[in-house]
Design a protein around this motif. Structure first.
Motif, PDB file in Angstrom:
ATOM      1  N   PRO A  43       0.824  -1.216   0.000  1.00 31.82           N
ATOM      2  CA  PRO A  43       0.000   0.000   0.000  1.00 31.82           C
ATOM      3  C   PRO A  43       0.855   1.262   0.000  1.00 31.82           C
ATOM      4  O   PRO A  43       1.229   1.762   1.062  1.00 31.82           O
ATOM      5  N   VAL A  44       1.186   1.783  -1.155  1.00 37.21           N
ATOM      6  CA  VAL A  44       2.019   2.988  -1.217  1.00 37.21           C
ATOM      7  C   VAL A  44       1.182   4.266  -1.165  1.00 37.21           C
ATOM      8  O   VAL A  44       1.723   5.371  -1.120  1.00 37.21           O
ATOM      9  N   THR A  45      -0.135   4.115  -1.176  1.00 39.06           N
ATOM     10  CA  THR A  45      -1.051   5.211  -0.862  1.00 39.06           C
ATOM     11  C   THR A  45      -2.086   4.657   0.116  1.00 39.06           C
ATOM     12  O   THR A  45      -2.180   3.451   0.315  1.00 39.06           O
ATOM     13  N   GLY A  46      -2.859   5.542   0.733  1.00 39.08           N
ATOM     14  CA  GLY A  46      -3.868   5.083   1.675  1.00 39.08           C
ATOM     15  C   GLY A  46      -3.438   5.230   3.118  1.00 39.08           C
ATOM     16  O   GLY A  46      -2.403   5.836   3.419  1.00 39.08           O
ATOM     17  N   PHE A  47      -4.207   4.626   4.034  1.00 40.76           N
ATOM     18  CA  PHE A  47      -4.016   4.897   5.464  1.00 40.76           C
ATOM     19  C   PHE A  47      -2.769   4.267   6.055  1.00 40.76           C
ATOM     20  O   PHE A  47      -2.335   4.634   7.148  1.00 40.76           O
ATOM     21  N   VAL A  48      -2.142   3.301   5.359  1.00 43.82           N
ATOM     22  CA  VAL A  48      -0.868   2.737   5.836  1.00 43.82           C
ATOM     23  C   VAL A  48       0.219   2.941   4.781  1.00 43.82           C
ATOM     24  O   VAL A  48       1.112   2.120   4.620  1.00 43.82           O
ATOM     25  N   LEU A  71       2.749   4.926   4.713  1.00 51.15           N
ATOM     26  CA  LEU A  71       4.099   5.000   5.278  1.00 51.15           C
ATOM     27  C   LEU A  71       4.719   3.613   5.334  1.00 51.15           C
ATOM     28  O   LEU A  71       5.860   3.406   4.900  1.00 51.15           O
ATOM     29  N   ASP A  72       3.962   2.650   5.853  1.00 53.11           N
ATOM     30  CA  ASP A  72       4.454   1.275   5.961  1.00 53.11           C
ATOM     31  C   ASP A  72       4.720   0.681   4.578  1.00 53.11           C
ATOM     32  O   ASP A  72       5.720   0.007   4.351  1.00 53.11           O
ATOM     33  N   GLY A  73       3.790   0.939   3.650  1.00 53.77           N
ATOM     34  CA  GLY A  73       3.937   0.404   2.307  1.00 53.77           C
ATOM     35  C   GLY A  73       5.133   0.978   1.560  1.00 53.77           C
ATOM     36  O   GLY A  73       5.798   0.276   0.792  1.00 53.77           O
ATOM     37  N   LYS A  74       5.419   2.251   1.780  1.00 54.91           N
ATOM     38  CA  LYS A  74       6.572   2.870   1.136  1.00 54.91           C
ATOM     39  C   LYS A  74       7.876   2.282   1.677  1.00 54.91           C
ATOM     40  O   LYS A  74       8.843   2.081   0.916  1.00 54.91           O
ATOM     41  N   ILE A  75       7.912   2.015   2.969  1.00 59.42           N
ATOM     42  CA  ILE A  75       9.112   1.405   3.553  1.00 59.42           C
ATOM     43  C   ILE A  75       9.304  -0.010   3.006  1.00 59.42           C
ATOM     44  O   ILE A  75      10.415  -0.420   2.657  1.00 59.42           O
ATOM     45  N   ALA A  76       8.199  -0.768   2.910  1.00 56.68           N
ATOM     46  CA  ALA A  76       8.272  -2.120   2.363  1.00 56.68           C
ATOM     47  C   ALA A  76       8.720  -2.100   0.907  1.00 56.68           C
ATOM     48  O   ALA A  76       9.549  -2.915   0.474  1.00 56.68           O
ATOM     49  N   THR A  77       8.189  -1.162   0.138  1.00 54.25           N
ATOM     50  CA  THR A  77       8.569  -1.038  -1.276  1.00 54.25           C
ATOM     51  C   THR A  77      10.053  -0.713  -1.413  1.00 54.25           C
ATOM     52  O   THR A  77      10.753  -1.262  -2.277  1.00 54.25           O
ATOM     53  N   ALA A  78      10.545   0.168  -0.555  1.00 52.82           N
ATOM     54  CA  ALA A  78      11.980   0.479  -0.564  1.00 52.82           C
ATOM     55  C   ALA A  78      12.806  -0.763  -0.239  1.00 52.82           C
ATOM     56  O   ALA A  78      13.892  -0.962  -0.797  1.00 52.82           O
ATOM     57  N   GLY A  79      12.294  -1.613   0.653  1.00 50.31           N
ATOM     58  CA  GLY A  79      12.978  -2.859   0.973  1.00 50.31           C
ATOM     59  C   GLY A  79      13.074  -3.771  -0.246  1.00 50.31           C
ATOM     60  O   GLY A  79      14.113  -4.396  -0.502  1.00 50.31           O
ATOM     61  N   ILE A  85       8.274  -4.855 -10.682  1.00 49.21           N
ATOM     62  CA  ILE A  85       7.125  -4.006 -10.981  1.00 49.21           C
ATOM     63  C   ILE A  85       6.304  -3.861  -9.705  1.00 49.21           C
ATOM     64  O   ILE A  85       6.319  -4.740  -8.843  1.00 49.21           O
ATOM     65  N   THR A  86       5.615  -2.743  -9.573  1.00 51.68           N
ATOM     66  CA  THR A  86       4.910  -2.437  -8.325  1.00 51.68           C
ATOM     67  C   THR A  86       3.413  -2.308  -8.534  1.00 51.68           C
ATOM     68  O   THR A  86       2.958  -1.701  -9.507  1.00 51.68           O
ATOM     69  N   GLY A  87       2.657  -2.887  -7.608  1.00 51.96           N
ATOM     70  CA  GLY A  87       1.213  -2.705  -7.553  1.00 51.96           C
ATOM     71  C   GLY A  87       0.850  -2.053  -6.239  1.00 51.96           C
ATOM     72  O   GLY A  87       1.344  -2.455  -5.177  1.00 51.96           O
ATOM     73  N   ASP A  88       0.014  -1.039  -6.273  1.00 48.68           N
ATOM     74  CA  ASP A  88      -0.405  -0.309  -5.073  1.00 48.68           C
ATOM     75  C   ASP A  88      -1.763  -0.844  -4.609  1.00 48.68           C
ATOM     76  O   ASP A  88      -2.790  -0.582  -5.228  1.00 48.68           O
ATOM     77  N   THR A  89      -1.772  -1.563  -3.489  1.00 52.79           N
ATOM     78  CA  THR A  89      -3.030  -2.117  -2.972  1.00 52.79           C
ATOM     79  C   THR A  89      -3.898  -1.054  -2.307  1.00 52.79           C
ATOM     80  O   THR A  89      -5.081  -1.287  -2.074  1.00 52.79           O
ATOM     81  N   GLN A  90      -3.300   0.085  -1.944  1.00 56.71           N
ATOM     82  CA  GLN A  90      -3.979   1.164  -1.220  1.00 56.71           C
ATOM     83  C   GLN A  90      -4.541   0.699   0.131  1.00 56.71           C
ATOM     84  O   GLN A  90      -5.290   1.423   0.780  1.00 56.71           O
ATOM     85  N   GLY A  91      -4.183  -0.520   0.553  1.00 59.04           N
ATOM     86  CA  GLY A  91      -4.732  -1.062   1.793  1.00 59.04           C
ATOM     87  C   GLY A  91      -6.194  -1.472   1.662  1.00 59.04           C
ATOM     88  O   GLY A  91      -6.877  -1.658   2.668  1.00 59.04           O
ATOM     89  N   LYS A  92      -6.665  -1.643   0.424  1.00 57.69           N
ATOM     90  CA  LYS A  92      -8.076  -1.975   0.164  1.00 57.69           C
ATOM     91  C   LYS A  92      -8.177  -3.335  -0.521  1.00 57.69           C
ATOM     92  O   LYS A  92      -7.455  -3.614  -1.479  1.00 57.69           O
ATOM     93  N   ASN A  93      -9.124  -4.160  -0.066  1.00 61.32           N
ATOM     94  CA  ASN A  93      -9.246  -5.511  -0.597  1.00 61.32           C
ATOM     95  C   ASN A  93      -9.575  -5.546  -2.082  1.00 61.32           C
ATOM     96  O   ASN A  93      -9.005  -6.345  -2.834  1.00 61.32           O
TER      97      ASN A  93
END
Length: 409
Positions: free
Chosen positions: A44-49, A51-59, A83-91
């Motif tokens: 989730p590189v956008t949405g309510f988490v 921050l966490d998703g951006k750190i994971a993506t950097a990893g 390649i990256t997919g943004d889940t936005q923290g949404k199912n």
């Protein structure tokens, strides 16, 4: 159907609509270079988490950069393409994004941090017979569906709750206490609810009195009532399973009240081990504990990893989200290397035989059981000391001794 089972079931209509939308998408298999193997980062590189998703993506980016610099997948003479997919923290978005990256040619997936979205991404990956290495997403149910293509690095919620309680028992022993009371609250998504089912019982089994268990929505903007109820129990320790924003909100409410408690302890919290927490809380962050996935601070690979991570993190510090995403890519790449093939079934077979000792986590070798769960998954207890998240337990990974009791009043 119980409230608990209803909470953890994927809404049938929601999932079918999302899956239908994904399957209805035009099949577009991008033409990547012949010397590339495509893998996907789903976070989730956008949405309510975000921050966490951006750190994971950097990893993920850090791991791919490191592997490619060392020659890529040498058995195939090819480099990795992320390649990256943004889940936005949404199912629903997670379902569509998973299908999209598979259609784009990904032979393996890493993600997707949240337990709720990881239930979805792994299900879509299973339907498409695509290996999925879950970095986190600790809900027990994720690995209890008989899937063949899902492998998880992090501990299950049951094990997270048990290991957290064991660390708290060690903390109690370090202060010479024979008993301790705990008031516990957790956010009510798949993550918090699954840990919330296991931690209270584990705490009791480890000699603690559990005075109350409360749940709340992680997206809440006001948790004053819940925090007041927790403090009103008069418990020695406040414990909480949170994401970052809600965890910070609770900590600020506790700071305002200055309670006479011995400690505030996170149970898998995304807040109280994050280096951003002391910046957001100031001096009030000192002393907070957190039981969480982490890296081994004594790992000889850590200095080089931190330097490389800084190239992709946009100033964000390496946390468990980044460390576990990094490791998940390493595990997937190791399987592709040993498979000597980009065939997804061959990669899956190689994942079942994983025995990775060269990693940065505080555990033994990464080995998967018959369900795909990392058998040796572990956690540590950190404490904010001098504005820095510091490993204090277990002793073999400790950077310092725990300071307990902690003064909040």
């Amino acid at each position: 159907m119980t409230d608990i089972s209803r909470r953890f079931m994927i809404g049938r209509r929601q999932f079918l609509l999302a899956s239908g939308a994904a399957l209805a998408m035009p099949y577009v298999h991008r033409a990547y270079a012949e010397d590339e193997i495509v893998i996907a980062n789903l976070h989730p590189v956008t949405g309510f988490v975000a921050l966490d998703g951006k750190i994971a993506t950097a990893g993920c980016k850090t791991a791919v950069d490191e592997i490619n610099e060392a020659g890529g997948i040498k058995s195939l003479g090819k480099k990795l393409k992320l390649i990256t997919g943004d889940t936005q923290g949404k199912n629903d978005v997670a379902s569509v994004e998973t299908q999209r990256v598979i259609q784009a040619g990904a032979v393996g997936i890493v993600g997707s941090y949240l337990s709720s979205t990881t239930r979805i991404t792994t299900q879509v990956a299973e339907q498409n017979k695509t290996p999925h290495v879950a970095d986190e997403g600790v809900a027990d149910e994720i690995m209890q569906r008989g899937f063949k293509y899902t492998f998880r690095i992090a501990p299950s919620s049951s094990n997270l709750g048990l290991l957290s309680a064991q660390n708290m028992a060690l903390l109690m022993k370090s202060a010479g206490l024979s008993q301790m009371s705990v008031a516990y609250m957790h956010e009510d998504s798949a993550f918090g609810s699954s840990v919330g089912r296991t931690f209270p019982e584990a705490a009791k089994e480890n000699g603690m009195e559990v005075r109350t268990v409360l749940s709340y929505a992680a997206t809440s903007t006001d948790l004053s009532v819940e925090t007041s109820k927790l403090l009103a129990t008069g418990a020695d320790v406040i414990a909480a399973s949170t994401y970052y924003g809600d965890g910070l909100l609770i900590a600020k409410l506790v700071q305002q009240r200055k309670p006479e408690i011995k400690a505030f302890v996170g149970v898998g919290s995304a807040a109280y081990a994050n280096p951003t927490f002391p910046k957001d809380m100031g001096a009030g962050a000192e002393g907070y504990f957190n039981n969480i996935m982490h890296w081994n601070p004594a790992s000889p690979e850590l200095p080089a990893l931190l330097e490389r991570f800084a190239k992709f993190s946009e100033g964000l510090a390496l946390t468990h989200q980044g460390a576990y995403a990094y490791t998940a890519v390493q595990v997937l790449a190791d399987a592709i290397e040993r498979a000597g093939s980009a065939d997804k079934e061959t990669i899956r077979e190689a994942l079942t035989k994983t025995d990775l000792t060269d990693h940065i986590l505080p555990q033994g070798p990464i080995v998967f059981d018959e369900t795909g769960q990392n058998k040796n998954a572990g956690i540590v207890m950190l404490q904010i000391q001098n504005a820095t998240p510091t490993v204090v337990l277990p002793e073999q990974y400790a950077q310092a001794k725990p300071i307990f009791p902690t003064k909040f009043g």
